[in-house]
Structures are given as C-alpha cells and as structure tokens.
Design a protein around this motif. Sequence first.
Motif, mmCIF file in Angstrom:
data_model
loop_
_atom_site.group_PDB
_atom_site.id
_atom_site.type_symbol
_atom_site.label_atom_id
_atom_site.label_comp_id
_atom_site.label_asym_id
_atom_site.label_seq_id
_atom_site.Cartn_x
_atom_site.Cartn_y
_atom_site.Cartn_z
ATOM 1 N N LYS A 37 -42.830 12.174 -62.585
ATOM 2 C CA LYS A 37 -43.079 11.348 -61.408
ATOM 3 C C LYS A 37 -43.744 12.182 -60.314
ATOM 4 O O LYS A 37 -43.369 13.332 -60.080
ATOM 5 C CB LYS A 37 -41.767 10.779 -60.868
ATOM 6 N N SER B 275 -47.499 5.367 -58.849
ATOM 7 C CA SER B 275 -48.395 4.206 -58.727
ATOM 8 C C SER B 275 -49.222 4.285 -57.456
ATOM 9 O O SER B 275 -50.419 3.953 -57.450
ATOM 10 C CB SER B 275 -47.579 2.910 -58.733
ATOM 11 N N GLN C 107 -39.315 10.037 -53.224
ATOM 12 C CA GLN C 107 -39.987 8.808 -53.625
ATOM 13 C C GLN C 107 -40.762 9.042 -54.927
ATOM 14 O O GLN C 107 -41.253 10.134 -55.176
ATOM 15 C CB GLN C 107 -40.978 8.349 -52.552
ATOM 16 N N ASP C 108 -40.901 8.015 -55.718
ATOM 17 C CA ASP C 108 -41.788 8.041 -56.876
ATOM 18 C C ASP C 108 -43.136 7.487 -56.421
ATOM 19 O O ASP C 108 -43.287 6.290 -56.190
ATOM 20 C CB ASP C 108 -41.213 7.199 -58.013
ATOM 21 N N LYS D 263 -36.636 1.259 -58.456
ATOM 22 C CA LYS D 263 -37.339 0.345 -57.558
ATOM 23 C C LYS D 263 -38.313 1.129 -56.692
ATOM 24 O O LYS D 263 -38.007 2.236 -56.251
ATOM 25 C CB LYS D 263 -36.322 -0.383 -56.675
ATOM 26 N N ASP D 264 -39.474 0.558 -56.446
ATOM 27 C CA ASP D 264 -40.451 1.193 -55.572
ATOM 28 C C ASP D 264 -39.867 1.271 -54.162
ATOM 29 O O ASP D 264 -39.480 0.252 -53.577
ATOM 30 C CB ASP D 264 -41.747 0.381 -55.566
ATOM 31 N N ALA E 251 -41.391 -1.114 -51.638
ATOM 32 C CA ALA E 251 -41.532 -2.530 -51.979
ATOM 33 C C ALA E 251 -41.122 -3.393 -50.785
ATOM 34 O O ALA E 251 -40.018 -3.239 -50.245
ATOM 35 C CB ALA E 251 -40.665 -2.866 -53.198
ATOM 36 N N ASP F 87 -36.952 9.294 -49.897
ATOM 37 C CA ASP F 87 -36.539 7.884 -49.898
ATOM 38 C C ASP F 87 -35.264 7.723 -49.072
ATOM 39 O O ASP F 87 -34.252 8.375 -49.350
ATOM 40 C CB ASP F 87 -36.287 7.437 -51.341
#
Length: 438
Positions: free
Chosen positions: A153, A128, A124-125, A34-35, A38, A325
């Motif tokens: 990533k 994007s 964190q990724d 999951k981002d 988000a 994260d």
Amino acid sequence: MTTPLRRGRLLLGGLSATLLLLSACMGGSTDDGKDAAAGYDPNAKVEITWWTGQTTEAQKVAEGLAAEYTKAHPNVTIKAAPGAPTTDDLLTKLSAGFTGGSYPDISYAFGSWAGDLGASGKTQDLTSFVNEPSFGWNEFSPAAREVATAKGKVIGVPALVDNLAVIYNKKLFDQAGLAYPKDDWSWEDFRTTAKKLTIPAKNQYGTAYSVSGSEDTTWHLWPLLWQNGGEILDGTKPAFNSDAGVKSLETLRQIAVDDKSMYLDQTDEKYGPLFNSGRVGMMISGPWSLLDLKTAKLDYDVALLPGTNGDHTTVSGPDLWVLFDHQDANRAGATRDFAKWLTSAETDAKWNLAVGNLPLRDTEKTSEAFKKYTAEYKGGQKFFDNLQNAKKARPTVAGYEVLSRNVGDAIAQVLQGKAQPKEALDAAAKKSADAVEE
C-alpha cells in the motif's frame, strides 16, 4: 531542508523503545479496508497538522507554503508552527503519538521508516489516490515510488529524492597528477586513486566513510552489494551476508585497513567538512552536499559511483510525506489535496529546488527553476541524471531500522580492523533474523 547526511538515524537510546511502541500500535490497527477519504467534502471547514521535520530557514519556507495553500483554500487551517519535532525526533514522537492519539495528519519521515510506519496501522492507503491520472505518480522515480509503498500500500508521497555519487576535489587530483574520474570507472580504479591521493604527512585521505553504525554507514554498502548481484533480504530472511555481501565489504576493508586511504568518521558529521577543507580527495555523498560546497567555494566535480562489470547501480534515499488516518474523511481528503499540491512541479520549485535539493518529478527537468538550479549548484545535473542508476530501493519492511543498525555496526567493526567481513556480516544477519517482518 533536513540534512540527508543524517537520514535514517535515530537517537540510540530511544531506538528500542521506539520500535516497541510501534509494535504495540500494530495490534490497534485502524485499517478496516475503507478509504479514509470516502465522503470527503472539499468545502468543509477542517484543520490539519503538518509535522515538517524542518528547522530554521526551511521551517520558514514550510510556513510560507502553508500560508499560500490556506489563502487559496480558506476553509483549511494548517498547523505547521515551530516547535513540532525535528526529523531526528520524529519517529519517537510519532510512536508516542500513536499510543496517545496525538499524531499529525501529515509528517516528514525518513524512507527507512516506511516499513515500521506502514505496520503501525495508522497510515492512509493512498494507492488509488496516487494512481489517479491527475496525480502524475509515474513522474516520480521508481525508487521513490517503491519506498513510499509498505505492505503493498502507498502510505505517503515522496518529499525528497537523492542518490549517492562521488564528489571529488579537482585541486588534489591536479596536485597528484591524476586524471579526473570517468563515469565508466571501476572500484579497482577508485581504490588505486584513493591510495594515490593519501598523504599521511598532511593528514590527507583519499576518501572517507562513516563508522558510526548509523544508516549513513549502512546504505553506502548497498550499491556495492547490488552491483555484485546480492540482495538485502530474501523474503524476510537477511541475505546481505551472501558471497556478494562479503565481497562488497572486503572491497571497502582493503581501502580502509590495507591501504589506510580512508578517513573513518565516528560521527557522520566530520567527513563532509573535511572534504570541504581539502583534507579528503573523494567523498561518496549526495546532492545535499552541494549547498555546503557552494559556500566552501571548492573546485570540485561529480562522477558516478564506481562500477562492477560496468554496473553503476547507486542507492536513493527518498524521504516521504506520510499521511495518517484519523477516522475523519474531511481531514484525510484535505491532507491528500495538500500533499498533491505540495509535491506538484510548481510548488516543488519553491520547496526542493529553492534550497538545493533535486526536483521530485522528472517533468521538472525542462523547467526554468531546474535550469536555475543546475546553474547554481555544480554537479546538480549529474545527480539528477544518476537517478537512472537508482534501480533498487531499501526494503520497506518493519524492522529495517534494527537490521540497518546491525549491519552498520558490522561495517564499522570491519573498517576499523576489528573483524573480517564474513564473520561480521554473519553475526549481523543472525541478530537481524527475528527483527524483519513483511
């Protein structure tokens, strides 16, 4: 800024424990696909912790930038107070923080740690996020982008970029009646020049090399390896002990052992000051040396690394702002926005260029700040142009730190005449075989 001469070093006593802590964290990954940002609300009140890794004057600059950002974003509080770990302590503190849940939102990190940090499952990724057009990801050099990527990533954004070139003392060249290096020179030229610059009666050396066994020892070998067609890894298998690796280390051995033209620094910390004082004719170093050279008022210049068959590939050691994260979309989103602002061309002029480092983005090359930088720091333009020769990056895999230490020890043994290149590199490859993970 943190002195990049010490980039990638760990306190030796804490290395094994640190990597064990990171290994333990891998099993508790928070990466659920999951981002992390988000649902981010840019107006939410949030506090983020920034481990800058800086000391003294650079820390003051960091605190000033944090204050500037929060003034424009009053809902965000950034904790960047003195007392956070300095760079040499960061990996150990991060590892312990992963276990205790007290790690920061954003931290400075040596690029050589990216593989281990990425494997921790705490990052964190950002893939994007950085590929959004407004971020300008392609404005960073390919090597910097590659180092920021672990396990496919993006885990951080570049904090500092550099590369290795040859800084030479023009006065010593003049005294020896030698022509200054040209950018098309070879390693044979370098060896011959180093020998002619060496005067034992004056304790003067043609060149210098760290034999501390640290990353400063190791990454100076990688350009030669790549120029000779070699690779550090073949998948997860050590490949630096190939014929190309042996030939590369033999080149250095001849200068150090056969010619005795190389000052061997046991600490990483001596060869720079010795060059600045006129005791070393040529120093393979990076743009971080320019600040001290400015103070030393030495008559110097910069040339590309010597080449092999016309290939002048160098190595870049990008450092990172790694974003972590905490399962809080607002913290993750605010940290991303801050990192984007911090690495923008406008802010970078107040950060890297202001303290003598290369600009992060190639779009800065036409800025007034960069013009001021190149006027103030002789050789700055050459180092910036040399980023085009940084065609490869060190592997961002878990276990690179262990591999680096093994290779560094092998190089040190060879340059001190205690081992031959093939046997030393073969032993390092054997010791590293189980350390590296994709």
